[in-house]
Design a protein around this motif. Structure first.
Motif, PDB file in Angstrom:
ATOM      1  N   ALA A  47       4.849  14.422  -0.813  1.00  0.00           N
ATOM      2  CA  ALA A  47       3.949  13.324  -0.448  1.00  0.00           C
ATOM      3  C   ALA A  47       4.583  11.977  -0.769  1.00  0.00           C
ATOM      4  CB  ALA A  47       2.623  13.471  -1.183  1.00  0.00           C
ATOM      5  N   GLY A  48       5.177  11.868  -1.962  1.00  0.00           N
ATOM      6  CA  GLY A  48       5.819  10.619  -2.347  1.00  0.00           C
ATOM      7  C   GLY A  48       6.923  10.214  -1.388  1.00  0.00           C
ATOM      8  N   VAL A  49       7.700  11.196  -0.939  1.00  0.00           N
ATOM      9  CA  VAL A  49       8.782  10.918   0.013  1.00  0.00           C
ATOM     10  C   VAL A  49       8.215  10.382   1.332  1.00  0.00           C
ATOM     11  CG1 VAL A  49      10.589  11.979   1.427  1.00  0.00           C
ATOM     12  CG2 VAL A  49      10.368  12.595  -0.995  1.00  0.00           C
ATOM     13  N   PHE A  50       7.154  10.997   1.857  1.00  0.00           N
ATOM     14  CA  PHE A  50       6.544  10.524   3.096  1.00  0.00           C
ATOM     15  C   PHE A  50       6.059   9.081   2.975  1.00  0.00           C
ATOM     16  CE2 PHE A  50       5.499  15.109   4.396  1.00  0.00           C
ATOM     17  CZ  PHE A  50       6.498  15.125   5.368  1.00  0.00           C
ATOM     18  N   PHE A  51       5.405   8.756   1.869  1.00  0.00           N
ATOM     19  CA  PHE A  51       4.893   7.397   1.690  1.00  0.00           C
ATOM     20  C   PHE A  51       6.040   6.385   1.624  1.00  0.00           C
ATOM     21  CE2 PHE A  51       0.959   9.382  -0.307  1.00  0.00           C
ATOM     22  CZ  PHE A  51       0.123   9.026   0.737  1.00  0.00           C
ATOM     23  N   LEU A  52       7.086   6.729   0.899  1.00  0.00           N
ATOM     24  CA  LEU A  52       8.215   5.796   0.761  1.00  0.00           C
ATOM     25  C   LEU A  52       8.971   5.637   2.075  1.00  0.00           C
ATOM     26  CD1 LEU A  52       9.474   6.785  -2.805  1.00  0.00           C
ATOM     27  CD2 LEU A  52       8.122   4.783  -2.141  1.00  0.00           C
ATOM     28  N   VAL A  53       9.031   6.687   2.888  1.00  0.00           N
ATOM     29  CA  VAL A  53       9.603   6.562   4.233  1.00  0.00           C
ATOM     30  C   VAL A  53       8.775   5.600   5.061  1.00  0.00           C
ATOM     31  CG1 VAL A  53      10.069   7.783   6.393  1.00  0.00           C
ATOM     32  CG2 VAL A  53      10.763   8.801   4.220  1.00  0.00           C
TER      33      VAL A  53
ATOM     34  N   MET B 178      -4.628   6.879  -7.860  1.00  0.00           N
ATOM     35  CA  MET B 178      -4.247   5.498  -7.550  1.00  0.00           C
ATOM     36  C   MET B 178      -3.962   5.291  -6.066  1.00  0.00           C
ATOM     37  SD  MET B 178      -1.912   4.200 -10.771  1.00  0.00           S
ATOM     38  CE  MET B 178      -1.801   2.519 -10.122  1.00  0.00           C
ATOM     39  N   SER B 179      -3.714   6.374  -5.340  1.00  0.00           N
ATOM     40  CA  SER B 179      -3.400   6.252  -3.918  1.00  0.00           C
ATOM     41  C   SER B 179      -4.642   6.253  -3.027  1.00  0.00           C
ATOM     42  CB  SER B 179      -2.477   7.391  -3.487  1.00  0.00           C
ATOM     43  OG  SER B 179      -3.139   8.633  -3.632  1.00  0.00           O
ATOM     44  N   ASN B 180      -5.818   6.568  -3.576  1.00  0.00           N
ATOM     45  CA  ASN B 180      -7.023   6.700  -2.752  1.00  0.00           C
ATOM     46  C   ASN B 180      -7.318   5.474  -1.907  1.00  0.00           C
ATOM     47  OD1 ASN B 180      -8.000   9.284  -3.058  1.00  0.00           O
ATOM     48  ND2 ASN B 180      -9.175   8.823  -4.881  1.00  0.00           N
ATOM     49  N   ALA B 181      -7.409   4.314  -2.548  1.00  0.00           N
ATOM     50  CA  ALA B 181      -7.751   3.093  -1.820  1.00  0.00           C
ATOM     51  C   ALA B 181      -6.629   2.644  -0.876  1.00  0.00           C
ATOM     52  CB  ALA B 181      -8.124   1.981  -2.790  1.00  0.00           C
TER      53      ALA B 181
ATOM     54  N   TYR C 152       0.829  -1.200   0.000  1.00  0.00           N
ATOM     55  CA  TYR C 152       0.000   0.000   0.000  1.00  0.00           C
ATOM     56  C   TYR C 152       0.867   1.256   0.000  1.00  0.00           C
ATOM     57  CZ  TYR C 152      -3.997  -3.028   1.156  1.00  0.00           C
ATOM     58  OH  TYR C 152      -4.977  -3.986   1.136  1.00  0.00           O
ATOM     59  N   PHE C 153       1.911   1.250   0.820  1.00  0.00           N
ATOM     60  CA  PHE C 153       2.837   2.386   0.846  1.00  0.00           C
ATOM     61  C   PHE C 153       3.567   2.525  -0.493  1.00  0.00           C
ATOM     62  CE2 PHE C 153       2.762   2.238   5.584  1.00  0.00           C
ATOM     63  CZ  PHE C 153       2.595   3.598   5.819  1.00  0.00           C
ATOM     64  N   LEU C 154       3.972   1.393  -1.075  1.00  0.00           N
ATOM     65  CA  LEU C 154       4.721   1.412  -2.328  1.00  0.00           C
ATOM     66  C   LEU C 154       3.906   2.036  -3.456  1.00  0.00           C
ATOM     67  CD1 LEU C 154       7.184   0.563  -4.021  1.00  0.00           C
ATOM     68  CD2 LEU C 154       6.069  -1.663  -4.355  1.00  0.00           C
ATOM     69  N   VAL C 155       2.669   1.591  -3.603  1.00  0.00           N
ATOM     70  CA  VAL C 155       1.808   2.129  -4.663  1.00  0.00           C
ATOM     71  C   VAL C 155       1.582   3.636  -4.464  1.00  0.00           C
ATOM     72  CG1 VAL C 155      -0.522   2.074  -5.632  1.00  0.00           C
ATOM     73  CG2 VAL C 155       0.684  -0.059  -5.171  1.00  0.00           C
ATOM     74  N   CYS C 156       1.317   4.039  -3.225  1.00  0.00           N
ATOM     75  CA  CYS C 156       1.096   5.468  -2.945  1.00  0.00           C
ATOM     76  C   CYS C 156       2.328   6.301  -3.285  1.00  0.00           C
ATOM     77  CB  CYS C 156       0.735   5.668  -1.475  1.00  0.00           C
ATOM     78  SG  CYS C 156      -0.895   5.067  -1.000  1.00  0.00           S
ATOM     79  N   GLY C 157       3.484   5.871  -2.805  1.00  0.00           N
ATOM     80  CA  GLY C 157       4.702   6.660  -2.983  1.00  0.00           C
ATOM     81  C   GLY C 157       5.095   6.841  -4.433  1.00  0.00           C
ATOM     82  N   VAL C 158       5.061   5.756  -5.191  1.00  0.00           N
ATOM     83  CA  VAL C 158       5.503   5.814  -6.587  1.00  0.00           C
ATOM     84  C   VAL C 158       4.527   6.628  -7.438  1.00  0.00           C
ATOM     85  CG1 VAL C 158       5.891   4.443  -8.665  1.00  0.00           C
ATOM     86  CG2 VAL C 158       6.802   3.666  -6.467  1.00  0.00           C
ATOM     87  N   THR C 159       3.235   6.375  -7.316  1.00  0.00           N
ATOM     88  CA  THR C 159       2.265   7.038  -8.190  1.00  0.00           C
ATOM     89  C   THR C 159       2.142   8.529  -7.899  1.00  0.00           C
ATOM     90  OG1 THR C 159       0.440   6.411  -6.707  1.00  0.00           O
ATOM     91  CG2 THR C 159       0.927   4.934  -8.539  1.00  0.00           C
TER      92      THR C 159
END
Length: 449
Positions: free
Chosen positions: A438-444, A347-350, A307-314
Motif C-alpha cells: 500500500a505504501g508503495v502505491f501511495f508513493l508512486v 492517519m491515511s483515512n482523511a 495527501y499522497f505523502l502522508v498516506c505512503g509514509v504512515t
C-alpha cells in the motif's frame, strides 16, 4: 427540490460558507457514521460466542464477516450513480434505516444462512451511506477545509470500531448472549435516518473554485460503465484507490480477527480482549484520523501531493508495529505495538478520501467514492477476511496431519510461534506485507500528474 436534480447551476461563492450549519451537518453525518461502524463491527466482538452457538468453523465465520463487504461492494456502484443524479439525503436516509433494521434482525438468526442473509442487507444499506455522505461533506466545506472535515467524519471509523468492541464485550458478558447487543445497537440508526431528512441538499460544487468547480457534463450523458471508466483513468484516483485497497486488505483482516487473535493466541479473556481493542482503536484511531487530515491540509502549503505523502509514509511504517504485535508474547509490548499500528494506519483515512473526491468533477464524486469502495473491497477485505480464516484452518490441519510447509516452519521459528496453537497469528502475517505494498502505491501516486 425534485428528486432528480442534476443541478449544474453556477457554484456559490466561498463567502457563502456558513460554519455553524456546516459543522451541524458534519456532526450529524459523523454520528451516523459512528453507528455504521458499530453495527458493522459488533459481530467481530462477539464472534467467539456466535461460532460456539451456531457451530461455525473459522472459514464459515470468515464468510459471515465478508458477506457484508461483498453486498456493500456490489451495491456501491448503483448508489454511486444514483447519488450523482438524485437527491442525496433521501438515498442516505433509506440506507441508514435498512442497515439498522438488518442489524437488529441478525440477533434472531438461528443458522449460518440466516445470519449470512441479515449481514448482506447491512451491506446494502451501508453502500448508500458510504458512497454519498462524503460528497455531501465536500459540497458543504471549501476545499481548504475538506481534509480536516473528512478527518472528523472518518474519525467515526475508529470510534465506531471501539464502541463496537466495548459494547459487544460488555453487553454480551452482561446478558450472557450475543443476540441482545444486536437489538440494542440497531435501534439508534432508525432514529438518525429521520434526522437526515431535515437536512438541506447542498449545491453540487458549491464550495469549489476554478477548474475543480466545473461539472463534467459528458458524464451525465454517458452510461454508467463509461462514467466509471472515465473516473478509473484519472491517475490520482487510480493510485490512491490501489493503495487504499492494499491497506483495506490489511485493516479488514486485522479488525475482524483481532478479538479472536487476542483470545486464542495471546490468552486474553473475551471481555479484556474487546475492552483493550476498543480503547486502542478509540484513542489511537482518533489521534491518527484527526492528525492525518490536519497534517495533510497543513502540508498543502509546501506540496500539492501532501495527501499522497502522508498516506505512503504512515501506512508503510505501520507494518513494523504490526509485525511486532503478532510475534511478541509480552502483553505490554504487543498492546503498545497494536496502539502504534492503529495510530499510523488510521492517519491515511482523511487524506486518501480527500484525494478521491478532489480528483473528479463535483457531479462525479459519489461515482468516484463508489468505484473506490468497489476496488478496496474486491481487492481488499472481502478477500482478506476469508483468506485469513482459510489460511488459519489450513495451517492447523497441516500440523494435525504432519504436513507443515517449509515457509510456516521458518516463520514459526523466526517469531517463536507455535503453529498448533497460534495458527491464526501465522495467517495474520499477510497483513504487514499488504501495508508495504500500500505504501508503495501511495508513493508512486506522488510522482504521477
Amino acid at each position: 427540490m425534485n428528486d432528480r436534480e442534476p443541478n449544474h447551476s453556477k457554484p456559490s461563492k466561498l463567502s457563502s460558507f456558513r460554519s455553524r450549519y456546516a459543522y451541524t451537518v458534519l456532526g450529524t453525518l459523523t454520528l451516523i457514521n459512528l453507528l455504521n461502524y458499530v453495527d458493522r463491527n459488533i459481530v467481530a466482538a462477539v464472534g467467539k460466542r456466535i461460532q460456539d452457538d451456531l457451530s461455525l468453523s473459522q472459514t464459515e465465520f470468515g464468510l459471515v464477516l465478508s458477506i457484508l463487504i461483498i453486498s456493500y461492494t456490489i451495491f456501491s456502484p448503483l448508489f454511486g450513480r444514483l447519488g450523482d443524479r438524485y437527491e442525496r439525503r433521501k438515498l442516505v436516509a433509506v440506507g441508514i434505516a435498512l442497515w439498522s433494521l438488518a442489524t437488529a434482525l441478525s440477533g434472531v438468526a438461528r443458522s449460518f444462512w440466516q445470519l449470512l442473509a441479515a449481514r448482506s442487507f447491512i451491506g446494502i444499506g451501508e453502500a448508500s451511506y458510504a458512497t454519498i455522505a462524503p460528497s455531501l461533506i465536500s459540497d458543504t466545506f471549501p476545499q481548504s477545509r475538506r481534509g480536516t472535515a473528512l478527518g472528523i467524519f472518518f474519525a467515526a471509523l475508529p470510534l465506531g470500531y471501539a464502541v463496537g468492541y466495548i459494547a459487544g464485550g460488555v453487553l454480551s458478558t452482561h446478558f450472557d448472549s450475543w443476540r441482545i447487543p444486536m437489538f440494542i445497537v440497531g435501534v439508534p440508526g432508525l432514529i438518525m435516518a429521520l434526522a437526515v431528512l431535515v437536512m438541506r441538499e447542498p449545491v453540487r460544487g458549491g464550495m469549489d473554485q476554478g477548474a475543480s468547480a466545473r461539472m463534467d457534463i459528458e458524464a451525465d450523458r454517458e452510461g454508467w460503465l463509461r462514467a466509471y471508466w472515465r473516473v478509473l483513468k484519472i491517475p490520482a484516483f487510480l493510485w490512491a484507490s490501489l493503495g487504499y485497497s492494499a491497506l483495506t486488505f490489511a485493516l479488514g483482516a486485522l479488525s475482524d480477527w483481532a478479538p479472536t487473535f487476542l483470545q486464542t493466541d495471546k490468552g486474553m479473556d473475551e471481555q479484556s480482549a474487546n475492552i483493550n481493542l476498543g480503547l486502542i482503536v478509540l484513542v489511537g484511531g482518533a489521534i491518527g484520523t484527526f492528525s492525518g487530515g490536519f497534517i495533510s491540509d497543513r502540508l498543502l502549503r509546501f506540496t500539492s501531493k501532501s495527501y499522497f505523502l502522508v498516506c505512503g509514509v504512515t501506512v508503510a511504517l505501520g507494518a513494523i508495529p504490526t509485525l511486532t504485535a503478532i510475534g511478541s508474547s509480552h502483553t505490554t509490548i504487543y498492546i503498545a505495538s497494536i496502539f502504534a499500528a492503529v495510530t499510523l494506519l488510521f492517519m491515511s483515512n482523511a487524506p486518501v478520501n480527500a484525494i478521491v473526491v478532489n480528483s473528479v468533477a463535483p457531479n462525479l464524486r459519489a461515482t468516484a467514492m463508489a468505484l473506490c469502495i468497489l476496488m478496496i473491497h474486491v481487492l481488499g477485505d472481502a478477500v482478506s477476511r476469508v483468506a485469513v480464516g482459510r489460511l488459519s484452518d489450513s495451517i492447523r490441519d497441516s500440523v494435525a496431519d504432519g504436513s507443515v510447509s517449509t515457509v510456516v516452519t521458518i516463520l514459526s521459528n523466526w517469531l517463536s510461534l507455535d503453529p498448533a496453537r497460534q495458527h491464526l497469528s501465522l495467517a495474520l502475517l499477510i497483513t504487514p506485507v499488504a501495508m508495504i505494498i500500500a505504501g508503495v502505491f501511495f508513493l508512486v501516486g506522488m510522482r504521477r500528474p
